[in-house]
Design a protein around this motif. Structure first.
Motif, PDB file in Angstrom:
ATOM      1  N   VAL A  85       0.824  -1.209   0.000  1.00 19.40           N
ATOM      2  CA  VAL A  85       0.000   0.000   0.000  1.00 19.40           C
ATOM      3  C   VAL A  85       0.860   1.261   0.000  1.00 19.40           C
ATOM      4  O   VAL A  85       0.616   2.193  -0.776  1.00 19.40           O
ATOM      5  CB  VAL A  85      -0.970  -0.011   1.199  1.00 19.40           C
ATOM      6  CG1 VAL A  85      -1.695   1.334   1.319  1.00 19.40           C
ATOM      7  CG2 VAL A  85      -1.986  -1.135   1.039  1.00 19.40           C
ATOM      8  N   VAL A  86       1.878   1.297   0.829  1.00 17.78           N
ATOM      9  CA  VAL A  86       2.727   2.493   0.867  1.00 17.78           C
ATOM     10  C   VAL A  86       3.524   2.618  -0.431  1.00 17.78           C
ATOM     11  O   VAL A  86       3.780   3.738  -0.917  1.00 17.78           O
ATOM     12  CB  VAL A  86       3.653   2.476   2.105  1.00 17.78           C
ATOM     13  CG1 VAL A  86       4.659   1.348   2.047  1.00 17.78           C
ATOM     14  CG2 VAL A  86       4.367   3.814   2.266  1.00 17.78           C
ATOM     15  N   THR A  87       3.894   1.505  -1.048  1.00 12.42           N
ATOM     16  CA  THR A  87       4.601   1.559  -2.324  1.00 12.42           C
ATOM     17  C   THR A  87       3.692   2.078  -3.428  1.00 12.42           C
ATOM     18  O   THR A  87       4.116   2.862  -4.289  1.00 12.42           O
ATOM     19  CB  THR A  87       5.157   0.173  -2.702  1.00 12.42           C
ATOM     20  OG1 THR A  87       6.059  -0.273  -1.683  1.00 12.42           O
ATOM     21  CG2 THR A  87       5.900   0.220  -4.032  1.00 12.42           C
ATOM     22  N   LEU A  88       2.426   1.651  -3.429  1.00 16.62           N
ATOM     23  CA  LEU A  88       1.466   2.177  -4.402  1.00 16.62           C
ATOM     24  C   LEU A  88       1.389   3.700  -4.317  1.00 16.62           C
ATOM     25  O   LEU A  88       1.404   4.398  -5.339  1.00 16.62           O
ATOM     26  CB  LEU A  88       0.083   1.573  -4.150  1.00 16.62           C
ATOM     27  CG  LEU A  88      -0.147   0.125  -4.562  1.00 16.62           C
ATOM     28  CD1 LEU A  88      -1.521  -0.343  -4.082  1.00 16.62           C
ATOM     29  CD2 LEU A  88      -0.030  -0.032  -6.065  1.00 16.62           C
ATOM     30  N   ALA A  89       1.286   4.207  -3.093  1.00 17.36           N
ATOM     31  CA  ALA A  89       1.178   5.661  -2.900  1.00 17.36           C
ATOM     32  C   ALA A  89       2.472   6.360  -3.301  1.00 17.36           C
ATOM     33  O   ALA A  89       2.446   7.423  -3.942  1.00 17.36           O
ATOM     34  CB  ALA A  89       0.835   5.963  -1.447  1.00 17.36           C
ATOM     35  N   ALA A  90       3.615   5.755  -2.941  1.00 15.89           N
ATOM     36  CA  ALA A  90       4.904   6.377  -3.243  1.00 15.89           C
ATOM     37  C   ALA A  90       5.143   6.460  -4.746  1.00 15.89           C
ATOM     38  O   ALA A  90       5.579   7.498  -5.270  1.00 15.89           O
ATOM     39  CB  ALA A  90       6.024   5.584  -2.563  1.00 15.89           C
ATOM     40  N   LYS A  91       4.844   5.392  -5.482  1.00 11.64           N
ATOM     41  CA  LYS A  91       5.103   5.379  -6.923  1.00 11.64           C
ATOM     42  C   LYS A  91       4.073   6.207  -7.683  1.00 11.64           C
ATOM     43  O   LYS A  91       4.319   6.628  -8.816  1.00 11.64           O
ATOM     44  CB  LYS A  91       5.154   3.940  -7.431  1.00 11.64           C
ATOM     45  CG  LYS A  91       6.354   3.182  -6.865  1.00 11.64           C
ATOM     46  CD  LYS A  91       6.663   1.892  -7.588  1.00 11.64           C
ATOM     47  CE  LYS A  91       7.965   1.304  -7.052  1.00 11.64           C
ATOM     48  NZ  LYS A  91       8.402   0.104  -7.799  1.00 11.64           N
ATOM     49  N   ARG A  92       2.947   6.455  -7.075  1.00 12.38           N
ATOM     50  CA  ARG A  92       1.964   7.357  -7.671  1.00 12.38           C
ATOM     51  C   ARG A  92       2.449   8.802  -7.610  1.00 12.38           C
ATOM     52  O   ARG A  92       2.179   9.604  -8.502  1.00 12.38           O
ATOM     53  CB  ARG A  92       0.653   7.202  -6.905  1.00 12.38           C
ATOM     54  CG  ARG A  92      -0.510   8.062  -7.359  1.00 12.38           C
ATOM     55  CD  ARG A  92      -1.732   7.726  -6.510  1.00 12.38           C
ATOM     56  NE  ARG A  92      -2.859   8.595  -6.762  1.00 12.38           N
ATOM     57  CZ  ARG A  92      -3.730   8.429  -7.759  1.00 12.38           C
ATOM     58  NH1 ARG A  92      -3.567   7.422  -8.587  1.00 12.38           N
ATOM     59  NH2 ARG A  92      -4.741   9.257  -7.912  1.00 12.38           N
ATOM     60  N   TRP A  93       3.189   9.108  -6.559  1.00 10.82           N
ATOM     61  CA  TRP A  93       3.589  10.488  -6.277  1.00 10.82           C
ATOM     62  C   TRP A  93       4.996  10.817  -6.765  1.00 10.82           C
ATOM     63  O   TRP A  93       5.259  11.915  -7.267  1.00 10.82           O
ATOM     64  CB  TRP A  93       3.480  10.711  -4.762  1.00 10.82           C
ATOM     65  CG  TRP A  93       4.066  11.972  -4.234  1.00 10.82           C
ATOM     66  CD1 TRP A  93       3.798  13.246  -4.660  1.00 10.82           C
ATOM     67  CD2 TRP A  93       5.012  12.106  -3.168  1.00 10.82           C
ATOM     68  NE1 TRP A  93       4.513  14.160  -3.916  1.00 10.82           N
ATOM     69  CE2 TRP A  93       5.265  13.489  -2.990  1.00 10.82           C
ATOM     70  CE3 TRP A  93       5.656  11.199  -2.330  1.00 10.82           C
ATOM     71  CZ2 TRP A  93       6.152  13.972  -2.031  1.00 10.82           C
ATOM     72  CZ3 TRP A  93       6.532  11.675  -1.353  1.00 10.82           C
ATOM     73  CH2 TRP A  93       6.765  13.044  -1.211  1.00 10.82           C
ATOM     74  N   SER A  94       5.925   9.875  -6.627  1.00  9.05           N
ATOM     75  CA  SER A  94       7.346  10.182  -6.774  1.00  9.05           C
ATOM     76  C   SER A  94       7.982   9.559  -8.020  1.00  9.05           C
ATOM     77  O   SER A  94       7.948   8.338  -8.194  1.00  9.05           O
ATOM     78  CB  SER A  94       8.101   9.687  -5.537  1.00  9.05           C
ATOM     79  OG  SER A  94       9.488   9.649  -5.758  1.00  9.05           O
ATOM     80  N   PRO A  95       8.613  10.357  -8.878  1.00  6.62           N
ATOM     81  CA  PRO A  95       9.325   9.816 -10.045  1.00  6.62           C
ATOM     82  C   PRO A  95      10.483   8.897  -9.665  1.00  6.62           C
ATOM     83  O   PRO A  95      10.701   7.877 -10.319  1.00  6.62           O
ATOM     84  CB  PRO A  95       9.834  11.076 -10.766  1.00  6.62           C
ATOM     85  CG  PRO A  95       8.915  12.172 -10.315  1.00  6.62           C
ATOM     86  CD  PRO A  95       8.567  11.826  -8.896  1.00  6.62           C
ATOM     87  N   VAL A  96      11.238   9.233  -8.596  1.00 11.71           N
ATOM     88  CA  VAL A  96      12.372   8.379  -8.222  1.00 11.71           C
ATOM     89  C   VAL A  96      11.883   7.044  -7.655  1.00 11.71           C
ATOM     90  O   VAL A  96      12.536   6.019  -7.818  1.00 11.71           O
ATOM     91  CB  VAL A  96      13.310   9.090  -7.227  1.00 11.71           C
ATOM     92  CG1 VAL A  96      13.923  10.323  -7.848  1.00 11.71           C
ATOM     93  CG2 VAL A  96      12.609   9.418  -5.921  1.00 11.71           C
ATOM     94  N   ALA A  97      10.718   7.059  -7.025  1.00  9.82           N
ATOM     95  CA  ALA A  97      10.158   5.807  -6.516  1.00  9.82           C
ATOM     96  C   ALA A  97       9.807   4.867  -7.671  1.00  9.82           C
ATOM     97  O   ALA A  97       9.991   3.650  -7.578  1.00  9.82           O
ATOM     98  CB  ALA A  97       8.922   6.093  -5.668  1.00  9.82           C
TER      99      ALA A  97
END
Length: 296
Positions: A85-97
């Motif tokens: 879940v936190v990875t989904l949110a991070a990759k939605r928001w962050s290009p480096v993620a």
């Protein structure tokens, strides 16, 4: 009118995640798969599950926040100790993620314990410092044993969020808690139908019927709060008192459902093998993190 109905991507993704978890975990109790890994991050990565929230303009599937809330609720029903879940949110928001092939997490300034990194010791995980950079941290911190699923690690720095990113992660974590509540309600009802006292199922007793009915009401209220917070035209951002009230209501109500499920199970509800305490700890940990994301 606000559209609260899940889109096609969300419905299909939630169904796919449920099928994957059902097959991978094989019906094992939660107490077992918090101690022994039955699902690896590589399986999620190979299936592309970590990128379904990436916007279409960035090459992703373009799932909406409402879609991801549906996925998070399904994930919460199983509470697998992996940072999807936190990875989904991070990759939605962050290009480096998005460029990192492994899981991504964040550091949240907890109002109780300072900066905490959920899943901080997961192999290959990176911690975002902000939208375009990672924190320089290692995987050697001591995890807090209270949350058997998230095992947050204390660190020095915290992630700098923009309001939209903080709001979206808070909504998804609240959705995860709602999923845990739905699972505990379902298990409590099944137990009440099977467990007998005085020769009859305890579910036939008026006190248990009333408790189960109240649990259902609470679960529906919690889910509705999450859906309103995830709605496309509900965009006050992290600074919005409306968003904060909705997600904290969902979290508090979900906790009440899990606690009631423990009561329905009686003495069995307090045993390690039954595992209801794992869900309770997970919801409590999520609430602490959300309070850090959306401070009063």
């Amino acid at each position: 009118m606000t559209q609260l109905i899940v889109g096609k991507i969300g419905a299909l993704a939630a169904e796919g995640i449920r099928d994957l978890l059902t097959r991978s975990l094989g019906g094992e109790p939660i107490a077992r798969y918090t101690e022994q890994r039955l699902l690896e991050w590589a399986t999620l990565r190979e299936g592309g599950w970590d990128e379904i929230g990436v916007p279409e303009e960035a090459g992703g599937a373009g799932a909406t926040l409402r879609d991801l809330a549906e996925v998070s609720m399904t994930w919460g029903e199983f509470c697998v100790p992996l940072p999807l879940v936190v990875t989904l949110a991070a990759k939605r928001w962050s290009p480096v993620a998005r460029e990192h092939p492994g899981p991504v997490t964040v550091s949240v300034l907890s109002p109780v314990a300072g900066p905490l990194v959920p899943y901080g010791n997961e192999p290959g995980i990176r911690v975002l410092a902000g939208r375009n950079e990672f924190l320089e941290s290692s995987n050697d911190g001591v995890a807090d044993p209270f949350s058997l699923t998230m095992q947050p690690v204390a660190v020095e720095g915290s992630t700098t969020f923009d309001p939209v990113a903080a709001r979206e992660l808070a909504v998804l974590w609240a959705a995860e808690a709602v999923g845990a509540a739905k699972r505990c309600l379902r298990d409590a009802v099944a137990y009440a139908k099977e467990r007998k006292q005085f020769g009859v199922p305890i579910g036939s007793f008026q006190a248990i019927k009333h408790r189960a009915a109240h649990m259902l009401e609470l679960t529906e209220r919690a889910e509705t709060a999450v859906l309103w917070a995830a709605a496309d035209d509900f965009r006050e951002g992290a600074e919005s008192i409306g968003t904060r009230r909705l997600v904290l209501h969902a979290l508090a109500t979900s906790r009440e459902v899990v606690e009631s499920a423990i009561q329905v199970h009686g003495g069995m509800g307090f045993t390690w093998e039954m595992g209801l305490h794992v869900y309770l700890r997970h919801v409590v940990a999520l609430r602490e993190l959300v309070q850090g994301l959306l401070p009063a």
